[in-house]
Design an enzyme around this catalytic site. Structure first.
Site, mmCIF file in Angstrom:
data_model
loop_
_atom_site.group_PDB
_atom_site.id
_atom_site.type_symbol
_atom_site.label_atom_id
_atom_site.label_comp_id
_atom_site.label_asym_id
_atom_site.label_seq_id
_atom_site.Cartn_x
_atom_site.Cartn_y
_atom_site.Cartn_z
ATOM 1 N N ASN A 271 -10.371 -6.323 1.233
ATOM 2 C CA ASN A 271 -11.939 -7.209 0.723
ATOM 3 C C ASN A 271 -12.554 -7.359 2.193
ATOM 4 O O ASN A 271 -12.215 -8.428 2.535
ATOM 5 C CB ASN A 271 -11.741 -8.006 -0.397
ATOM 6 C CG ASN A 271 -13.172 -8.558 -0.703
ATOM 7 O OD1 ASN A 271 -14.007 -8.221 -0.177
ATOM 8 N ND2 ASN A 271 -13.230 -9.809 -1.408
ATOM 9 N N TRP A 272 -13.592 -6.625 2.529
ATOM 10 C CA TRP A 272 -14.319 -7.073 3.706
ATOM 11 C C TRP A 272 -15.340 -7.874 3.596
ATOM 12 O O TRP A 272 -15.782 -8.671 4.585
ATOM 13 C CB TRP A 272 -14.845 -5.673 4.395
ATOM 14 C CG TRP A 272 -13.714 -4.622 4.873
ATOM 15 C CD1 TRP A 272 -12.432 -4.793 4.670
ATOM 16 C CD2 TRP A 272 -14.030 -3.321 5.472
ATOM 17 N NE1 TRP A 272 -11.840 -3.305 5.237
ATOM 18 C CE2 TRP A 272 -13.055 -2.767 5.968
ATOM 19 C CE3 TRP A 272 -15.192 -2.825 5.988
ATOM 20 C CZ2 TRP A 272 -13.125 -1.577 6.304
ATOM 21 C CZ3 TRP A 272 -15.202 -1.460 6.718
ATOM 22 C CH2 TRP A 272 -14.178 -0.956 7.026
ATOM 23 N N LYS A 273 -15.662 -8.214 2.261
ATOM 24 C CA LYS A 273 -16.705 -9.482 2.039
ATOM 25 C C LYS A 273 -17.864 -9.053 2.811
ATOM 26 O O LYS A 273 -18.095 -7.892 2.795
ATOM 27 C CB LYS A 273 -15.995 -10.671 2.167
ATOM 28 C CG LYS A 273 -14.673 -10.967 1.602
ATOM 29 C CD LYS A 273 -14.065 -12.578 1.679
ATOM 30 C CE LYS A 273 -13.049 -12.460 0.980
ATOM 31 N NZ LYS A 273 -12.426 -13.808 0.699
ATOM 32 N N HIS B 108 -14.816 -11.518 -8.568
ATOM 33 C CA HIS B 108 -14.198 -12.294 -7.663
ATOM 34 C C HIS B 108 -14.583 -13.694 -7.600
ATOM 35 O O HIS B 108 -15.731 -13.853 -7.899
ATOM 36 C CB HIS B 108 -14.541 -11.408 -6.139
ATOM 37 C CG HIS B 108 -13.972 -12.112 -4.966
ATOM 38 N ND1 HIS B 108 -13.959 -13.415 -4.371
ATOM 39 C CD2 HIS B 108 -12.776 -11.657 -4.301
ATOM 40 C CE1 HIS B 108 -13.402 -13.631 -3.242
ATOM 41 N NE2 HIS B 108 -12.334 -12.616 -3.360
ATOM 42 N N GLU C 123 -15.685 -15.799 -5.402
ATOM 43 C CA GLU C 123 -16.680 -16.045 -4.547
ATOM 44 C C GLU C 123 -17.956 -15.714 -5.434
ATOM 45 O O GLU C 123 -19.157 -16.244 -5.440
ATOM 46 C CB GLU C 123 -16.658 -15.548 -3.621
ATOM 47 C CG GLU C 123 -15.738 -16.082 -2.292
ATOM 48 C CD GLU C 123 -15.129 -15.244 -1.097
ATOM 49 O OE1 GLU C 123 -15.778 -14.125 -1.040
ATOM 50 O OE2 GLU C 123 -14.163 -15.599 -0.861
ATOM 51 N N SER D 121 -5.070 -15.442 1.475
ATOM 52 C CA SER D 121 -4.449 -15.775 2.703
ATOM 53 C C SER D 121 -3.263 -14.940 2.950
ATOM 54 O O SER D 121 -2.077 -15.538 3.343
ATOM 55 C CB SER D 121 -3.998 -17.112 3.089
ATOM 56 O OG SER D 121 -5.213 -17.829 3.252
ATOM 57 N N GLY E 63 -8.242 -10.506 2.402
ATOM 58 C CA GLY E 63 -9.572 -10.734 2.717
ATOM 59 C C GLY E 63 -9.526 -10.635 4.458
ATOM 60 O O GLY E 63 -9.701 -9.624 5.125
ATOM 61 N N GLY E 64 -9.177 -11.898 5.103
ATOM 62 C CA GLY E 64 -9.526 -11.996 6.491
ATOM 63 C C GLY E 64 -8.387 -10.939 7.207
ATOM 64 O O GLY E 64 -9.007 -10.347 8.338
HETATM 65 P P1 13P Z 1 -8.433 -14.247 2.330
HETATM 66 O O1 13P Z 1 -7.206 -13.153 2.495
HETATM 67 O O2 13P Z 1 -9.118 -14.306 3.466
HETATM 68 O O3 13P Z 1 -7.766 -15.601 2.084
HETATM 69 O O4 13P Z 1 -9.391 -13.617 1.180
HETATM 70 C C1 13P Z 1 -8.667 -13.323 -0.025
HETATM 71 C C2 13P Z 1 -9.582 -12.611 -1.009
HETATM 72 O O5 13P Z 1 -10.553 -13.360 -1.474
HETATM 73 C C3 13P Z 1 -9.560 -11.332 -1.180
HETATM 74 O O6 13P Z 1 -10.555 -10.829 -2.171
#
Ligand code: 13P
Length: 258
Positions: free
Chosen positions: A13-15, A98, A100, A216, A237-238
């Site tokens: 997920n590149w956000k 999600h 967020e 994470s 994510g990251g």
């Molecule tokens: P991180 O891996 O940066 O904690 O993010 C997880 C996430 O929200 C994937 O959708």
């Protein structure tokens, strides 16, 4: 990871990261580095990058997802994109609910369900996210929250309608904090999710349901997470923003499935 019916999935997920040039560079590196017989690999890019990334991964094993969609097919909904529009842009999957979006953009179990309906109608693979906040966990409400979110999103469908659905367990306290759930904590929640889905849609549905862990996930913890029997992959994510770390996660090492 124990059921051979459940092909592992690693989703990135590149956000709201990367411009178009960086998106294309990363997508091409992932397309080149994704193994033939590995897990199903999905990347969820910002909406603006969908078409260029679709072109960059064409002919590869990598699949494209959007991070959200609207529930209507079209209409006067300024700023929104529909499931059929993201499909048209090259997506075969979509991330829904999600945390967020729940936290910052008013996503509710009801809107997740409406979006799930439209995603399924468009033929997209939905990745439905659930997970508790730190306060909810500390208050011993984790299972209650998961129950409410799963029932809210997944009830009212028949199990065959939901055959393509993937659930992602993303504890909010582990997202972007560097604080991963331990493999045991993740397994406990995944097992609960599977049991809840068995109650909602039967044992066969639950046994075939892929449940991803997110929060994470990094190259140095993916192997231990993927050793748990009810973890079928990860939503990253990251660590999905760089080719080397995401490719290491895609190439996780876990005991062979029973
Ligand atoms: P991180 O891996 O940066 O904690 O993010 C997880 C996430 O929200 C994937 O959708």
């Amino acid at each position: 990871m124990s059921n051979p019916l459940r092909r592992p999935m690693i989703a990135g997920n590149w956000k709201m990261y990367h411009d178009l040039a960086a998106s294309v560079t990363l997508a091409k590196a992932l397309a080149a580095g994704t193994p033939e017989n590995g897990p199903e690999v999905v990347i969820a890019t910002p909406a603006t990058a969908l078409t260029v990334v679709a072109a960059a991964i064409k002919g590869s094993k990598v699949k494209l997802a959007a991070q959200n969609c609207h529930w209507e097919k079209e209409g006067a909904f300024t700023g929104e994109v529909s499931a059929s529009q993201i499909k048209d842009a090259g997506c075969s999957a979509v991330v829904l609910g999600h945390s967020e979006r729940r936290q910052y953009f008013g996503e509710t179990d009801e809107t997740v369900k409406k979006k799930l309906t439209s995603a399924l109608a468009a033929g997209l693979l939905p990745i439905v996210c659930v997970g508790e906040t730190l306060a909810e966990r500390e208050d011993n409400r984790t299972f209650k929250v998961l129950d409410t979110q799963l029932t809210g999103a997944l009830s009212g469908f028949g199990p065959s309608q939901l055959a393509s659905v993937v659930v992602a367990y993303e504890p909010v306290w582990a997202i972007g904090t560097g604080k991963t759930a331990t493999p045991a904590q993740a397994q406990e929640a995944h097992l609960y999710i599977r049991k809840t889905c068995a109650r909602l849609h039967g044992e066969a549905f639950a046994a075939g349901l892929r449940i991803l862990y997110g929060g994470s996930v990094k190259p140095d913890n993916i192997d231990a997470l993927m050793s748990e029997p009810d973890l079928d992959g990860a939503l990253v994510g990251g660590a999905s923003l760089k080719a080397d770390s995401f490719l290491r996660i895609i190439n996780f090492k876990a005991p062979a499935r029973a």
